[in-house]
Write an enzyme that holds these catalytic residues in place. Structure first.
Site, short mmCIF file in Angstrom:
data_model
loop_
_atom_site.label_atom_id
_atom_site.label_comp_id
_atom_site.label_asym_id
_atom_site.label_seq_id
_atom_site.Cartn_x
_atom_site.Cartn_y
_atom_site.Cartn_z
CG ASP A 213 -1.47 1.19 1.35
OD1 ASP A 213 -2.57 1.74 0.49
OD2 ASP A 213 -1.41 1.66 2.71
CG ASP A 215 -1.69 8.03 0.64
OD1 ASP A 215 -0.63 8.88 0.28
OD2 ASP A 215 -2.72 7.91 -0.56
CD GLN A 332 -8.19 10.71 -3.94
OE1 GLN A 332 -8.10 9.50 -4.33
NE2 GLN A 332 -7.74 11.11 -3.08
NE ARG A 333 -12.97 9.66 -14.62
CZ ARG A 333 -13.26 8.46 -15.07
NH1 ARG A 333 -12.87 7.75 -14.19
NH2 ARG A 333 -13.48 8.22 -16.42
CE LYS A 334 -10.09 7.03 -5.17
NZ LYS A 334 -10.26 6.90 -3.83
CG ASP A 424 -2.19 2.44 6.45
OD1 ASP A 424 -2.60 2.01 5.33
OD2 ASP A 424 -2.47 3.56 6.96
#
Length: 492
Positions: A213, A215, A332-334, A424
């Protein structure tokens, strides 16, 4: 199930993903801050983004939001140039280091107090927490200063030798949230743990696999996703570790690849030994192309999201809502949705302004989807909302992302060989489960800042406590990787 390969600019989208694990990552990734010793902790905990009342204001001597983002992105370009030089035996230019110094001086000028920086739009003043951006630069400058001092004294040394003489532990220890003693203990445990991981090649004849991961795991959380930028010391260490000790290394994040996304925020070479994904592994950057896994996504959904993304860019640039570009997740464009930050962790956006912004988003949705047949407005948490494309009911998590990566590469998670998964939050557990399903005895896990309940879940899934490692912050992992590389360099 289909897979498409497109150029970087083209995008697809997908399904309504009501997944508790994904929600867990989104909640924790909002504006969570890693607080370090030597900082004004109370100021950071009580301040994130203070938005004033809209009005025509005097912008003299106050940095605009766009100027701040441009400063940070230009600085990140310089970081990438420095990383490239260090990885390819090129000379560091004095100008590059000076650019980082000037950026640090700008962030710490009289417009910043206790990491709160005053900024403005055309009609609004706001205060933004820039603690992570500032500390990242501070650590980089200490690291680069140490490198340059050794280079001046012994100009003929190669960069790997110079790096092996830099005590990264001492640079980072002061920033550990629980102090130097805890940093030392976690660092020593992680060095031993990573040695076990990389030693598997001698036993199995295969280099291991490393999937992480981003962040909160390899990068401290930042109050603004849009400027959550990777430092030089981290980029150099991760790239060298991946190249030296693994056959596959990959970053798998919930955020997008671009716009900004992980490819904009990292300082690592995007076509190097570490591969990158976004949208929980639905989109990967492989061999210079964007690979999209579009299970359950319709063309109508993709097109509607793309048009709404364009509408949002217009909204943020031509209205009082510009500050929302820096509120938590920003925009955020996912692959299958837009994630929009609407509030900070400390609730410093007024409810009235947040509600007006959400109504403006819904109005833009209506322009794109007037009959409400394609897009769904999902107030997923108090900190963010999501606009999701209708889907065929497919539930996607990071475990699916791992599966698709390995399949795309024509490799296998099965033994012989070891796999290291780093995370996390609960949303990272599916990666562990996917690896354990294929290789029950060969999976190791490092989890950062995990609560006791999450630690117990990691141990339960792994099935062997000796193959689990827990640390308080990403810098412990970076310091441990550096030590492994140093010993490897000296051994050569």
């Amino acid at each position: 199930m289909t897979e498409t390969v497109t150029d970087q600019g083209k995008q697809r989208s997908s399904k309504l993903q009501k997944n508790e694990a994904a929600k867990d990552e989104q909640v924790e990734g909002k504006g969570k801050e890693t607080l370090e010793s030597g900082t004004d902790k109370s100021a950071e905990q009580n301040s994130s983004l203070l938005v004033g009342q809209p009005d025509v204001i005097d912008n003299d001597n106050v940095q605009t939001v766009d100027d701040f983002k441009n400063l940070m992105y230009k600085m990140q370009e310089t970081r990438r140039a420095i990383v490239f030089a260090l990885l390819n035996e090129k000379d560091l230019t004095k100008d590059d280091v000076e650019i980082l110094k000037r950026a640090y001086e700008k962030l710490t000028d009289n417009q910043t107090h206790s990491f709160q920086r005053e900024m403005c739009t055309l009609t609004t003043k706001l205060s933004v927490n820039i603690g992570d951006e500032t500390r990242g630069l501070e650590k980089d400058l200490k690291y680069l200063d140490a490198l340059m001092n050794i280079r001046r004294e012994e100009p003929n040394l190669l960069w790997p030798i110079i790096m092996s003489r830099v005590d990264l532990f001492s640079i980072l220890a002061n920033y550990h949230p629980k102090g130097k003693e805890t940093f030392l203990k976690e660092y020593e445990d992680t060095v031993k743990f990573l040695k076990t991981f990389i030693s598997s090649e001698a036993i199995t004849g295969k280099k291991p696999i490393f999937i992480t991961d981003w962040d909160g795991t390899m990068k401290d959380y930042c109050s603004q996703y849009a400027t959550n930028l990777q430092p030089v010391y981290s980029a150099v260490g991760m790239t060298r570790f991946a190249a030296s000790f693994t056959r596959i290394s990959a970053v798998l994040t919930a955020g997008p690849l671009r716009g900004p996304g992980i490819l904009d925020l990292t300082a690592m070479p995007i076509d190097g030994p570490v591969m990158f994904s976004g949208s929980w592994g639905r989109e990967w950057w492989l061999s210079g192309k964007r690979v999209v896994h579009q299970d359950g996504i319709t063309d109508e959904g993709f097109n509607a999201l793309q048009r709404l993304d364009d509408e949002m860019k217009d909204l943020l640039h031509t209205s009082d809502y510009a500050p929302f570009a820096l509120v938590g997740s920003g925009v955020q464009r996912k692959v299958d949705r837009l994630t929009l930050g609407v509030q900070t962790v400390c609730h410093h956006v007024t409810s009235e302004l947040s509600n007006r912004y959400q109504m403006a988003v819904k109005e833009r949705m209506h322009r794109v989807d007037p009959n409400s047949q394609i897009l769904v407005f999902d107030p997923s948490t108090e900190l963010e909302v999501e606009v999701v494309a209708h889907n065929s009911g497919i539930i996607w998590n990071k475990g699916n992302g791992v599966e698709r990566l390995i399949k795309s590469l024509g490799d296998s998670l099965q033994s012989p060989g070891k796999i290291l998964i780093c995370g996390d939050t609960l949303s990272d557990i599916p990666m562990v489960r996917q690896a354990v399903k294929q290789n029950p005895d060969g999976v190791l896990a490092i989890f950062v800042g995990a609560k006791m309940s999450l630690r117990e879940e990691v141990k339960q899934v792994i099935g062997d406590e000796s193959r689990c490692c827990f640390v308080s912050c990403p810098d412990v992992i970076h310091a441990a990787m550096s030590q492994i590389l140093n010993e490897h360099c000296i051994g050569k």
